[in-house]
Scaffold this active site. Structure first.
Site, PDB file in Angstrom:
ATOM      1  N   ARG A 186       0.853  -1.186   0.000  1.00  0.00           N
ATOM      2  CA  ARG A 186       0.000   0.000   0.000  1.00  0.00           C
ATOM      3  C   ARG A 186       0.894   1.243   0.000  1.00  0.00           C
ATOM      4  O   ARG A 186       1.722   1.396   0.892  1.00  0.00           O
ATOM      5  CB  ARG A 186      -0.895  -0.010   1.248  1.00  0.00           C
TER       6      ARG A 186
ATOM      7  N   TYR B  18      -3.977   1.141  15.874  1.00  0.00           N
ATOM      8  CA  TYR B  18      -2.692   1.071  16.577  1.00  0.00           C
ATOM      9  C   TYR B  18      -2.810   0.823  18.060  1.00  0.00           C
ATOM     10  O   TYR B  18      -1.975   0.152  18.656  1.00  0.00           O
ATOM     11  CB  TYR B  18      -1.915   2.397  16.399  1.00  0.00           C
TER      12      TYR B  18
ATOM     13  N   ASN C 152      -6.749   8.779   3.399  1.00  0.00           N
ATOM     14  CA  ASN C 152      -6.144   8.185   4.583  1.00  0.00           C
ATOM     15  C   ASN C 152      -6.482   9.016   5.818  1.00  0.00           C
ATOM     16  O   ASN C 152      -6.166  10.199   5.886  1.00  0.00           O
ATOM     17  CB  ASN C 152      -4.620   8.136   4.440  1.00  0.00           C
ATOM     18  N   GLU C 153      -7.123   8.401   6.778  1.00  0.00           N
ATOM     19  CA  GLU C 153      -7.368   8.982   8.104  1.00  0.00           C
ATOM     20  C   GLU C 153      -7.906  10.411   8.077  1.00  0.00           C
ATOM     21  O   GLU C 153      -7.253  11.334   8.568  1.00  0.00           O
ATOM     22  CB  GLU C 153      -6.087   8.955   8.942  1.00  0.00           C
TER      23      GLU C 153
ATOM     24  N   ASN D 134      -7.078   1.595  10.019  1.00  0.00           N
ATOM     25  CA  ASN D 134      -5.792   1.822  10.675  1.00  0.00           C
ATOM     26  C   ASN D 134      -6.011   1.691  12.173  1.00  0.00           C
ATOM     27  O   ASN D 134      -6.744   2.483  12.768  1.00  0.00           O
ATOM     28  CB  ASN D 134      -5.268   3.240  10.391  1.00  0.00           C
TER      29      ASN D 134
ATOM     30  N   HIS E 279      -2.955  10.982   0.795  1.00  0.00           N
ATOM     31  CA  HIS E 279      -2.368  10.718   2.114  1.00  0.00           C
ATOM     32  C   HIS E 279      -1.662  11.996   2.592  1.00  0.00           C
ATOM     33  O   HIS E 279      -0.441  12.027   2.755  1.00  0.00           O
ATOM     34  CB  HIS E 279      -1.400   9.529   2.040  1.00  0.00           C
TER      35      HIS E 279
ATOM     36  N   GLU F  27      -3.250  -0.334   8.239  1.00  0.00           N
ATOM     37  CA  GLU F  27      -2.089   0.039   9.052  1.00  0.00           C
ATOM     38  C   GLU F  27      -2.225  -0.545  10.446  1.00  0.00           C
ATOM     39  O   GLU F  27      -3.312  -0.553  11.031  1.00  0.00           O
ATOM     40  CB  GLU F  27      -1.958   1.560   9.213  1.00  0.00           C
TER      41      GLU F  27
HETATM   42  C1  NOJ Z   1      -1.036   7.037  10.508  1.00  0.00           C
HETATM   43  C2  NOJ Z   1      -0.643   7.566   9.161  1.00  0.00           C
HETATM   44  O1  NOJ Z   1      -1.461   7.092   8.149  1.00  0.00           O
HETATM   45  C3  NOJ Z   1       0.826   7.386   8.830  1.00  0.00           C
HETATM   46  O2  NOJ Z   1       1.132   8.342   7.869  1.00  0.00           O
HETATM   47  C4  NOJ Z   1       1.642   7.524  10.084  1.00  0.00           C
HETATM   48  O3  NOJ Z   1       3.011   7.553   9.809  1.00  0.00           O
HETATM   49  C5  NOJ Z   1       1.318   6.356  10.991  1.00  0.00           C
HETATM   50  N1  NOJ Z   1      -0.103   6.332  11.271  1.00  0.00           N
HETATM   51  C6  NOJ Z   1       2.087   6.326  12.306  1.00  0.00           C
HETATM   52  O4  NOJ Z   1       1.778   7.428  13.069  1.00  0.00           O
END
Ligand code: NOJ
Length: 532
Positions: free
Chosen positions: A135, A367, A224-225, A365, A180, A433
């Protein structure tokens, strides 16, 4: 300890087998050989007895055939070559050059990982990991120097063609994120994502990508996000005061409209000719109630709707439109604050319809996790914080990483996926992610533990709970420019040596771990026994 038994067996088996070989290769007496053959036989017997007869063999933790493993990056974070061959200026070029103090180490993406010049090398790294999906994002100003479609930069088209062709030559599926965060500065000067016309500009930009790359790229993600870039000042929205309850909502509104419009164009004009699937990538840190109180439970559910539902509900819910709780809270707060109409814009009925169902998959995404606590209502300022009206807490007991916002909470992953399953009728999900940061250095056992823990949680969600997840993408292939944290937080499976002229990439221990997972589809029985 589900998978210990086969491991013990293997250990007995291995010891006996090795001993046997040791003896035979030294030509020792026959009686010793017999003795070891005996041990070998007994070890097998033990395994059969303990594991099979007592029904103690657990299936190993394996993902089924067809489950995708991948890695991800984004243009500004890796490409460098910020001003070569006709590329226009992005908002990150301007920010890092004009206000370097806003970046933790005063760095920028001018050179970054130099990936613009290292297509073959980077694809080889991906290949060596054994993953089947990559990706990456396209830099809007590399394709359209000032963001508008009347002037195409042919070198941008050439560069991404090179990336795509090299991936395909190596049997790696390219997956493109259209936006992005590296917005052309020219468009920011026109208000960025608070400008309603941005949706049209995004459609035209996307059209150029479909025309040029659609014959080979079958996985597309529009944004993205959006939560991140619509809420954080400087990221991509507009000159957005952090947490603004006005510009953030405007940004979100235009982004959701743009997503729907791009999807419908793709569906009507391109998919019939070139096929492919399209989704949007939404970030979701799991939000767990701080206590068992009804207030905290309601607070957590409200936060989920405000932070994830904001972007997911209009697209993935059956009813479409913003989450009802978001609509009612912002409408009410706006009224109390003296606004003539709600700060949260409204979709027309036609837009609700157009946006609803405008995705073939949900890019997730994920984390980390937060605890969420109800706080006394404060409606003094029109901020999104006051609208959500909760306090987010990081439990001190959770293992930390190189990023202050990111602690290691694997169980939150399973909860996230189950919430999505329930809220949106078990949508098809691609994990776009997941990852953690460390400092520089090759020994990253903590990262291995992180990935392993999150993959186990994902495995439970898929195979025990029935969540419809089709793949997992680790962030990131290699260290890169971590936005306002510069190069101080490293997410890479490969370390990048920023001191070396070649920007040398070296696999970390986690790269070896992930390679074995991607190649076998299975997680190791125990990390302690891993040979790295
Ligand atoms: C979210 C983002 O999509 C990415 O650009 C970023 O580096 C990572 N998470 C880590 O923070």
């Amino acid at each position: 300890m589900g998978n210990r038994r086969p491991l013990t067996c293997l250990w007995y088996y291995k010891t006996a087998f090795c001993a046997y070989h040791l003896v035979t290769s030294h030509n020792t007496m026959n009686s010793t050989m017999c003795q070891f053959s005996g041990v070998f036989f007994l070890a097998l017997l033990y395994c059969v007895n303990a594991s099979v007869l007592n029904n103690e063999i657990d299936s190993p933790v394996c993902f089924k055939d067809g489950f995708l493993f991948g890695v991800a990056t984004a243009a500004y974070q890796i490409e460098g070559a910020w001003n070569v061959s006709g590329k226009g200026v992005s908002i990150w070029d301007k920010l890092t050059h004009e206000e370097p103090e806003k970046i933790f180490d005063h760095s920028n993406g001018d050179i970054a990982d130099g990936s613009y010049y290292k297509v073959k090398e980077d694809v080889r790294l991906i290949k060596e990991l054994g993953v089947s999906l990559y990706r990456f994002s396209v830099s809007w100003p590399r394709i359209l120097p000032n963001g508008l479609s009347y002037k195409i930069n042919e070198d941008g088209i050439r560069y991404y063609n090179e990336v795509i062709d090299e991936l395909i030559r190596n049997n790696i599926t390219p997956a493109i994120t259209i936006f992005h965060w590296d917005l052309p500065q020219y468009l920011r000067d026109m208000g960025g994502w608070t400008n309603a016309l941005m949706a049209d500009f995004m459609v035209e930009y996307s059209r150029i990508l479909f025309e040029n790359f659609g014959d080979r790229v079958k996985i597309w993600m529009t944004f993205n996000e959006p939560l991140t870039f619509c809420q954080l000042s400087d990221y991509a929205g507009a000159d957005n005061p952090e947490g603004s309850g006005i510009k953030s909502y405007l940004c979100g509104h235009n982004v959701i409209r743009a997503h729907g419009m791009v999807y419908r164009m793709f569906e009507e004009e391109y998919r019939p000719k070139i096929g492919g699937e399209m989704g949007i990538v939404i970030s979701y840190a799991w939000e767990e109630p701080y206590s068992d109180s009804e207030e905290d439970k309601a607070a957590a559910e409200r936060a989920r709707n405000f932070q994830f539902g904001w972007f997911a509900h209009p697209i993935f819910s059956e009813a479409g439109d913003y989450p009802p709780i978001m609509r009612s809270v912002v409408d009410k707060n706006s009224k109390e604050q003296g606004f003539p109409s709600s700060r949260l814009p409204s979709f027309t009925p036609g837009e609700v319809k157009m946006i609803k169902g405008s995705a073939d998959f949900l890019g997730l995404n994920h984390y980390t996790t937060r605890l969420v606590q109800q706080v006394p209502k404060n409606n003094s300022n029109p901020t999104s914080e006051n609208d959500i009206n909760v306090k987010q807490i990081i439990d001190e007991k959770w293992p930390k990483t190189g990023s202050s916002w990111l602690s290691v909470v694997p169980w939150g992953f399973r909860k996230t996926l189950n919430w999505l399953k329930l809220a949106y009728n078990n949508p098809k999900i691609l994990v776009t992610e997941n990852g953690m940061s460390t400092g520089p250095g090759l020994d990253d056992k903590k990262r291995i533990e992180y990935i392993d823990g999150y993959l186990r949680s994902l495995h439970d969600a898929v195979y025990e709970d029935g969540c419809n997840v089709v793949g997992y993408t680790y962030w990131s292939l290699m260290d890169n420019f971590e936005w306002k944290r510069g190069y101080s937080e490293r997410f890479g499976l490969y370390e990048v040596d920023y001191e070396s002229p070649n920007l040398t990439r070296t696999p970390r221990l986690s790269a070896k771990y992930y390679t074995s997972v991607a190649k076998t589809g299975c997680l190791p029985d125990s990390l302690a026994d891993l040979e790295l």
